[in-house]
Design a protein around this motif. Structure first.
Motif, PDB file in Angstrom:
ATOM      1  N   GLY A 282      -9.864 -26.467  20.574  1.00 12.90           N
ATOM      2  CA  GLY A 282     -10.176 -25.089  20.942  1.00 12.90           C
ATOM      3  C   GLY A 282     -11.169 -24.495  19.960  1.00 12.90           C
ATOM      4  O   GLY A 282     -10.965 -24.518  18.755  1.00 12.90           O
ATOM      5  N   ILE A 283     -12.302 -24.028  20.498  1.00 15.13           N
ATOM      6  CA  ILE A 283     -13.348 -23.448  19.664  1.00 15.13           C
ATOM      7  C   ILE A 283     -13.613 -22.030  20.153  1.00 15.13           C
ATOM      8  O   ILE A 283     -13.655 -21.781  21.358  1.00 15.13           O
ATOM      9  N   ALA A 284     -13.787 -21.102  19.216  1.00 21.91           N
ATOM     10  CA  ALA A 284     -14.010 -19.698  19.570  1.00 21.91           C
ATOM     11  C   ALA A 284     -15.448 -19.522  20.037  1.00 21.91           C
ATOM     12  O   ALA A 284     -16.319 -19.079  19.291  1.00 21.91           O
ATOM     13  N   ILE A 285     -15.684 -19.901  21.264  1.00 21.73           N
ATOM     14  CA  ILE A 285     -17.038 -19.905  21.790  1.00 21.73           C
ATOM     15  C   ILE A 285     -16.960 -19.620  23.274  1.00 21.73           C
ATOM     16  O   ILE A 285     -16.004 -20.011  23.950  1.00 21.73           O
ATOM     17  N   LYS A 286     -17.942 -18.909  23.793  1.00 22.48           N
ATOM     18  CA  LYS A 286     -17.941 -18.596  25.210  1.00 22.48           C
ATOM     19  C   LYS A 286     -19.305 -18.873  25.784  1.00 22.48           C
ATOM     20  O   LYS A 286     -20.286 -18.363  25.271  1.00 22.48           O
ATOM     21  N   PRO A 287     -19.435 -19.676  26.845  1.00 20.97           N
ATOM     22  CA  PRO A 287     -18.337 -20.464  27.428  1.00 20.97           C
ATOM     23  C   PRO A 287     -18.084 -21.717  26.606  1.00 20.97           C
ATOM     24  O   PRO A 287     -18.925 -22.088  25.803  1.00 20.97           O
ATOM     25  N   GLY A 288     -16.942 -22.337  26.780  1.00 25.15           N
ATOM     26  CA  GLY A 288     -16.695 -23.612  26.128  1.00 25.15           C
ATOM     27  C   GLY A 288     -15.431 -23.716  25.318  1.00 25.15           C
ATOM     28  O   GLY A 288     -15.137 -24.757  24.745  1.00 25.15           O
ATOM     29  N   LYS A 289     -14.634 -22.646  25.294  1.00 25.05           N
ATOM     30  CA  LYS A 289     -13.446 -22.590  24.459  1.00 25.05           C
ATOM     31  C   LYS A 289     -12.556 -23.843  24.439  1.00 25.05           C
ATOM     32  O   LYS A 289     -12.164 -24.308  23.371  1.00 25.05           O
ATOM     33  N   PRO A 290     -12.208 -24.427  25.595  1.00 23.64           N
ATOM     34  CA  PRO A 290     -11.206 -25.502  25.529  1.00 23.64           C
ATOM     35  C   PRO A 290     -11.695 -26.854  24.998  1.00 23.64           C
ATOM     36  O   PRO A 290     -11.057 -27.867  25.217  1.00 23.64           O
ATOM     37  N   ALA A 291     -12.799 -26.919  24.260  1.00 23.96           N
ATOM     38  CA  ALA A 291     -13.297 -28.197  23.752  1.00 23.96           C
ATOM     39  C   ALA A 291     -12.336 -28.837  22.759  1.00 23.96           C
ATOM     40  O   ALA A 291     -11.633 -28.150  22.027  1.00 23.96           O
ATOM     41  N   VAL A 292     -12.307 -30.168  22.774  1.00 24.23           N
ATOM     42  CA  VAL A 292     -11.476 -30.940  21.849  1.00 24.23           C
ATOM     43  C   VAL A 292     -12.402 -31.898  21.090  1.00 24.23           C
ATOM     44  O   VAL A 292     -13.307 -32.474  21.680  1.00 24.23           O
ATOM     45  N   ILE A 293     -12.182 -32.041  19.793  1.00 29.84           N
ATOM     46  CA  ILE A 293     -12.941 -33.039  19.027  1.00 29.84           C
ATOM     47  C   ILE A 293     -11.953 -33.971  18.342  1.00 29.84           C
ATOM     48  O   ILE A 293     -10.972 -33.520  17.746  1.00 29.84           O
ATOM     49  N   ALA A 294     -12.187 -35.272  18.474  1.00 28.61           N
ATOM     50  CA  ALA A 294     -11.330 -36.250  17.814  1.00 28.61           C
ATOM     51  C   ALA A 294     -12.212 -37.251  17.088  1.00 28.61           C
ATOM     52  O   ALA A 294     -13.422 -37.313  17.299  1.00 28.61           O
ATOM     53  N   VAL A 295     -11.592 -38.027  16.206  1.00 28.80           N
ATOM     54  CA  VAL A 295     -12.306 -39.082  15.495  1.00 28.80           C
ATOM     55  C   VAL A 295     -11.490 -40.361  15.601  1.00 28.80           C
ATOM     56  O   VAL A 295     -10.261 -40.321  15.565  1.00 28.80           O
ATOM     57  N   CYS A 296     -12.190 -41.480  15.808  1.00 26.01           N
ATOM     58  CA  CYS A 296     -11.503 -42.774  15.836  1.00 26.01           C
ATOM     59  C   CYS A 296     -12.500 -43.832  15.382  1.00 26.01           C
ATOM     60  O   CYS A 296     -13.650 -43.826  15.822  1.00 26.01           O
ATOM     61  N   ASN A 297     -12.087 -44.749  14.519  1.00 24.00           N
ATOM     62  CA  ASN A 297     -12.977 -45.800  13.992  1.00 24.00           C
ATOM     63  C   ASN A 297     -14.285 -45.225  13.460  1.00 24.00           C
ATOM     64  O   ASN A 297     -15.347 -45.758  13.721  1.00 24.00           O
ATOM     65  N   GLU A 298     -14.198 -44.119  12.755  1.00 25.41           N
ATOM     66  CA  GLU A 298     -15.385 -43.458  12.193  1.00 25.41           C
ATOM     67  C   GLU A 298     -16.391 -43.048  13.259  1.00 25.41           C
ATOM     68  O   GLU A 298     -17.593 -42.981  13.005  1.00 25.41           O
ATOM     69  N   LYS A 299     -15.892 -42.840  14.471  1.00 22.31           N
ATOM     70  CA  LYS A 299     -16.782 -42.362  15.526  1.00 22.31           C
ATOM     71  C   LYS A 299     -16.202 -41.078  16.107  1.00 22.31           C
ATOM     72  O   LYS A 299     -15.002 -40.985  16.327  1.00 22.31           O
ATOM     73  N   PRO A 300     -17.043 -40.091  16.386  1.00 23.62           N
ATOM     74  CA  PRO A 300     -16.522 -38.855  16.969  1.00 23.62           C
ATOM     75  C   PRO A 300     -16.388 -38.946  18.486  1.00 23.62           C
ATOM     76  O   PRO A 300     -17.189 -39.617  19.148  1.00 23.62           O
ATOM     77  N   ILE A 301     -15.354 -38.318  18.992  1.00 18.11           N
ATOM     78  CA  ILE A 301     -15.161 -38.204  20.440  1.00 18.11           C
ATOM     79  C   ILE A 301     -15.132 -36.712  20.764  1.00 18.11           C
ATOM     80  O   ILE A 301     -14.343 -35.962  20.186  1.00 18.11           O
ATOM     81  N   PHE A 302     -16.026 -36.293  21.652  1.00 14.69           N
ATOM     82  CA  PHE A 302     -16.061 -34.889  22.046  1.00 14.69           C
ATOM     83  C   PHE A 302     -15.464 -34.752  23.441  1.00 14.69           C
ATOM     84  O   PHE A 302     -15.963 -35.369  24.391  1.00 14.69           O
ATOM     85  N   GLY A 303     -14.402 -33.981  23.554  1.00 12.64           N
ATOM     86  CA  GLY A 303     -13.818 -33.690  24.862  1.00 12.64           C
ATOM     87  C   GLY A 303     -14.353 -32.346  25.307  1.00 12.64           C
ATOM     88  O   GLY A 303     -13.853 -31.297  24.926  1.00 12.64           O
ATOM     89  N   LEU A 304     -15.420 -32.364  26.126  1.00 13.31           N
ATOM     90  CA  LEU A 304     -16.045 -31.110  26.552  1.00 13.31           C
ATOM     91  C   LEU A 304     -15.313 -30.546  27.761  1.00 13.31           C
ATOM     92  O   LEU A 304     -14.701 -31.282  28.528  1.00 13.31           O
ATOM     93  N   PRO A 305     -15.395 -29.233  27.958  1.00 13.14           N
ATOM     94  CA  PRO A 305     -14.779 -28.621  29.139  1.00 13.14           C
ATOM     95  C   PRO A 305     -15.461 -29.130  30.414  1.00 13.14           C
ATOM     96  O   PRO A 305     -16.559 -29.687  30.360  1.00 13.14           O
ATOM     97  N   GLY A 306     -14.811 -28.903  31.550  1.00 13.41           N
ATOM     98  CA  GLY A 306     -15.326 -29.414  32.814  1.00 13.41           C
ATOM     99  C   GLY A 306     -16.474 -28.609  33.401  1.00 13.41           C
ATOM    100  O   GLY A 306     -17.329 -29.153  34.089  1.00 13.41           O
TER     101      GLY A 306
END
Lengths: 653, 653
Positions: A282-306
């Motif tokens: 969750g990022i305080a941004i409009k539009p785009g609030k429900p974004a998720v960011i994760a990291v795995c194996n030193e690589k970023p994964i961005f879960g963007l809203p639909g």
């Protein structure tokens, strides 16, 4: 530990957190310089050989000792003995001594002893001798070894985006391969049961996948390479396995969709299954609030809203800078200009908002027109606008007239023709006829008749399409006078046929507004302020009078009167899908949806034109096209639109 | 008929003639929108379906009839019966009647009867009922069918360069393929016996092929596709067959080289063998005059000159606009700025000249520094400059201070650090150490010590490298004072070892300047005005005094005194190739060429720095680096350069 990531964070906090869990590492590869245009150089390139590699003749002529020519004059030439010929590309053992010359071709190596070249134009050959008619100074028409590029000289700096110019210098130094930054590979995954790929049949309740296209294209624009892995249906296993594939094949993984709370927050759960997992939720941004960011194996994964606009906002602020960093791109994209907000804009406190705007130049400088309403699902919001303004977290409202900083999507070019106002297919037909004659650029901002009138008043638009009905039953003139527009004229346009739109073959036998009162008939209304709504209410007021009841009482009896569709099309869709039995709209859309149409009135769609633009070439062409036979014929083919005797008539206001 | 084409024509006449023999025809191809970013759309694209295709919920929550919620309050919720669930992508037969609600997900299709969505945040579910705590208005949280894009709407205009934005709109409308202009295919042929491909061994008297690289890259930059057919040797048959292959495979054929009169005008003869053949033979343009244009099978063949800068000038003025036209590109490339000429520039009457310039900002606005001397063979002329000025046919001279229009190669970005002056490898070492610490941009314009001093005076440069010896034997200070530079200090730099450069193992046993007088010794001199020449003449004056002869008499006895090389490197090359036995130069190049070196003097290479820039961060870093151990160590490895006790000392002027 993970719990802390469930709080919404600001954009800057999200960036800080990403960089504390992940360190971008640029990759380097070697490419042939011939195919390296546009690539970013990964290390300083030094010259390995001189350019030119030897003293070269820069003209066709004779290699001489300059001293021997000092006495040469037009009418008293110096005579030199020709001791040989030097061709380009040939090693020559020749030596030019006093009183001698060697024939030499452009680009050939200077023979020993010679220090200048006399151009062939200033010589005359006779047998083994050449007459020289002009003196040359030492070094004349000779390019010395290393005088262009010297061995060891830095020729291309790290970080340079290669153009034909640097590539030419490397070639000249004999360098055939260059180390460039490898384009970061970015895996793209769309998620959602409702998604269908463009080009395929769209089933009911489905929509086309937009994000994988916009994201893939924006990856390329920012210097990356996009790998589309497909649309994952709403099954966690399918999503997880595509993300795992992405982690194997790419440097960054981007998903879109499945981030909203209602959908069970699927993406959060999946991404938190990776290690270390979710770092921003969750990022305080409009539009785009429900974004998720994760990291795995030193690589970023961005879960963007639909939503396309939400997805692109998060991409723009968080993903694009990262792709550019990995690609070695240092250029800051997007120019900025200062503009005046044309209308008030609101923003939520504590959220950064990216508001798409159109920019037009007027008598008071640039004006920015924000895209109105709830746009976070609108693809047109970012596609048809010039740029956006960023409203910081602590601002809740920007007044009309506020100075704003617009970040442009591309270079702002004033359009040849600027039309701001109500949208109509007729305008598109006019423009397409004009374009067939000669190329020009037109910008059409569809903000409704009222804003169009104001834009003409401020000098921002050349003309505005308008179809505003006054309560007196007269189109356009009275309303425009009310707005106090001076220095403009009204050019009568064409007629749009308004009527009742009913299902094919009119199964409920609807004949007029009185049928709206029937128990078995449901109506679909238009939004307040629209010309069609004003027309509808005029008819209903008439009916109320005839029935002897109040207007309020009458509309209270109409099933669906409060359901407001915003466009002609959505009225047609409501009728076509059986959600409503009848609505008011233009014949054009009734035909498009194969629906029946009961004509009510011919609406007058006119153009308000600034007087100072009436002599502008492109405006004249527009008005000439309006009265042309070609337009009349093309309009004829569009059901419900037609020119009439007043088309082209100029009404002074 | 053909004879008339032997006259040199102006650029505009050349263009007119080309278009009277050839009509460019754009080709169209269909591509997948996913891979269409950057392509130019070949026809107007209209929406084939509405976006969204149905009324959609824009929030997770409950689909309701707005009227039912009007009474809802925070402490007095409205209670509605839940009649079902609508998920995104699902077709639902649900109907919401009075007092009812349906659970709905973001993006799901609105059920019949409902006209608004209550966000889940403002509800509380209990069993089959939901409590609504806030009223919604009709249409709230609903996106109506067609409200984003309507069927029949023009979504992308012909001529648009596709970005992620237009691609997103097409995807949303279900369009998967789009007609774009096919990139024109341009065949590239280099000609010349002297050409070697970069990466290969450079034989003596050979040079690397530059044109096929610059032209291929520039073709790509202008929207075309380059096909390199190879280097044709100077055999007409080989050239002709490559051109024939080009005519088969490409839309345009470009050759370079073999256009000069001395080389027998080979290209003219070959191209005139095609039909209709040569239409332009010689263009009044500098550089680039010997260009040939021919037409065959309705395809143009451009015979560009062999010199890289000449070839690119003709390409820029004649070929690039044609490639862009075929590619459908309407954007005008290259920004323009107004600048003041920093030095006088000459041009030939009757010829249009493209003069490469560097642009710097100073206290008096922008200054344009033309690249000096005979640059038409210099690859650096266009590679290391900011842009060019076009000097029209009727202008023969532009005075220092003239206002000129500079066409920039790319966006002009002020460099963080601006160095104008004498070139030295030591400066490159300083910059590379600094860049290792943090990224910054530096512009280094090598125009010699004197112009550097004037640039500092005008505020255009932060600092200038200078090594000017006064006749008193003192470096830099006296000369700078002579130029009346105020507001600047001299920072002592490092020592460059100057000496006599002789062949390996000194076969002629040269020990000093006196050996230059020997009959068996040939000398290579440096150009007048260079620091090294001044040094040489000082030694020779000493020698003349000792010998009791005049300076003129002495140098008259030195074989080769009048042969002037322009750089240290060309002196070394002359000695290494045996063309001269001895020259004066820095030890660095002697080592590079494996030559012997007899030290004469340590030259003082210093930096003139504007006082107002002494506190500028990057200038401070530069001066700190100058006195750093790292610089001292790196310089140590370069034979002939070293720091000394005065390095970093500040001399007030």
């Amino acid at each position: 530990m993970r719990k802390i990531f469930r709080d919404i964070v600001t954009v800057n906090e999200a960036i800080d957190r990403l960089y504390s869990f992940y360190t971008p590492k640029k990759q380097v590869k070697e490419v042939e310089i011939r195919y390296a245009v546009g690539r970013i150089v990964a290390e300083d390139v030094y010259a390995k050989s001189d350019v030119p590699p030897f003293d070269r003749a820069t003209m066709d002529g004779y290699a001489v000792r300059a001293e021997d020519t000092f006495q040469a004059e037009e009418d008293n030439p110096v005579r030199l003995k020709i001791v040989g010929v030097v061709e380009a590309g040939e090693r020559s053992e020749l030596e030019v001594k006093e009183g001698e010359a060697a024939e030499i071709a452009t680009g050939a190596m200077m023979p020993k002893g010679a220090n200048a070249v006399v151009m062939v134009e200033y010589t005359k050959r006779s047998g083994d001798y050449v007459e020289v008619f002009r003196p040359v100074s030492p070094g004349e028409n000779v390019m010395f070894a290393g005088s262009d590029v010297m061995v060891g000289e830095l020729i291309v700096r790290e970080g340079t985006r290669l153009t034909h110019r640097e590539i030419g210098v490397m070639a000249a130094c004999g360098i055939s391969r260059v180390k460039v930054y490898r384009k970061p590979i970015v895996a793209v995954i769309s998620t959602g049961n409702e998604l269908v790929s463009p080009g395929e049949e769209l089933g009911e309740a489905k929509i086309y996948d937009v994000n994988s296209y916009t994201i893939s294209s924006a990856i390329v624009e920012n210097g990356g390479e996009a790998v589309f892995l497909g649309i994952a249906r709403d099954r966690e296993e399918e999503m997880r396995s595509l993300i795992e594939e992405g982690l194997k094949r790419a440097d960054i993984v981007i998903t879109s969709g499945s981030t909203s709370a209602g959908a069970g927050d699927v993406m959060y759960r999946i991404l938190d299954g990776f290690s270390p997992g979710v770092i921003v939720h969750g990022i305080a941004i409009k539009p785009g609030k429900p974004a998720v960011i994760a990291v795995c194996n030193e690589k970023p994964i961005f879960g963007l809203p639909g939503y396309p606009t939400s997805a692109m906002t998060v991409f723009e602020l968080l993903v694009a800078p990262l792709i550019k960093e990995l690609a070695g791109i240092r250029e800051v994209g997007g120019e900025r200009i200062r503009a005046r907000l044309a209308v008030k804009a609101f923003s939520a406190e504590g959220r950064r908002e990216l508001l798409p705007v159109n920019v037009v130049a007027g008598s008071e400088g640039y004006s920015a027109y924000p895209v109105s309403g709830s746009y976070s699902g609108a693809v047109t919001a970012f596609a048809f606008t010039d740029g956006f303004i960023e409203i910081p977290e602590n601002i809740v409202m920007l007044n009309e007239g506020s100075e704003v900083d617009v970040r442009l999507y591309s270079k702002l070019r004033p359009a040849d023709l600027m039309i701001i106002g109500s949208h109509c297919i007729g305008v598109e037909i006019l423009l397409s006829i004009m374009r067939g004659r000669r190329p020009f650029t037109a910008k059409v901002i569809n903000v409704g008749s009222t804003s169009g009138i104001l834009a003409v008043k401020r000098g921002e638009a050349d003309l505005a399409g308008t179809h505003l009905l006054d309560e007196s039953g007269v189109y356009n003139e009275p309303v425009i006078r009310k707005y106090g527009v001076r220095d403009a004229v009204l050019v009568k346009g064409y007629l749009r046929e308004q009527g009742l739109i009913v299902a094919r073959e009119n199964p409920k036998g609807i004949g007029g507004f009185e049928d709206l009162l029937r128990e078995d008939v449901s109506f679909i209304n238009r939004n307040r302020g629209s010309g069609t709504r004003i027309l509808t209410d005029m008819y209903l007021k008439d009916l109320a009078e005839r029935e002897g009841v109040s207007f309020e009482e009458l509309v209270g009896k109409i099933k669906g009167y409060t359901i407001e569709a915003k466009t002609h099309t959505s009225v047609a869709v409501a009728v076509a899908s059986g959600k409503a039995d009848v609505g008011v709209g233009i014949k054009t859309v009734a035909s498009q949806y194969g629906l029946d149409f009961i004509p009510l009135k011919s609406e007058e769609y006119d153009f308000l034109v600034r007087k100072d633009r009436m002599n502008k070439g492109i405006v004249k062409e527009f008005l000439n096209t309006l009265t042309s036979d070609e337009f009349a014929e093309k309009l004829e083919k569009i059901d419900g639109l037609r020119v009439y005797e007043r088309t082209g008539e100029i009404v002074e206001l």
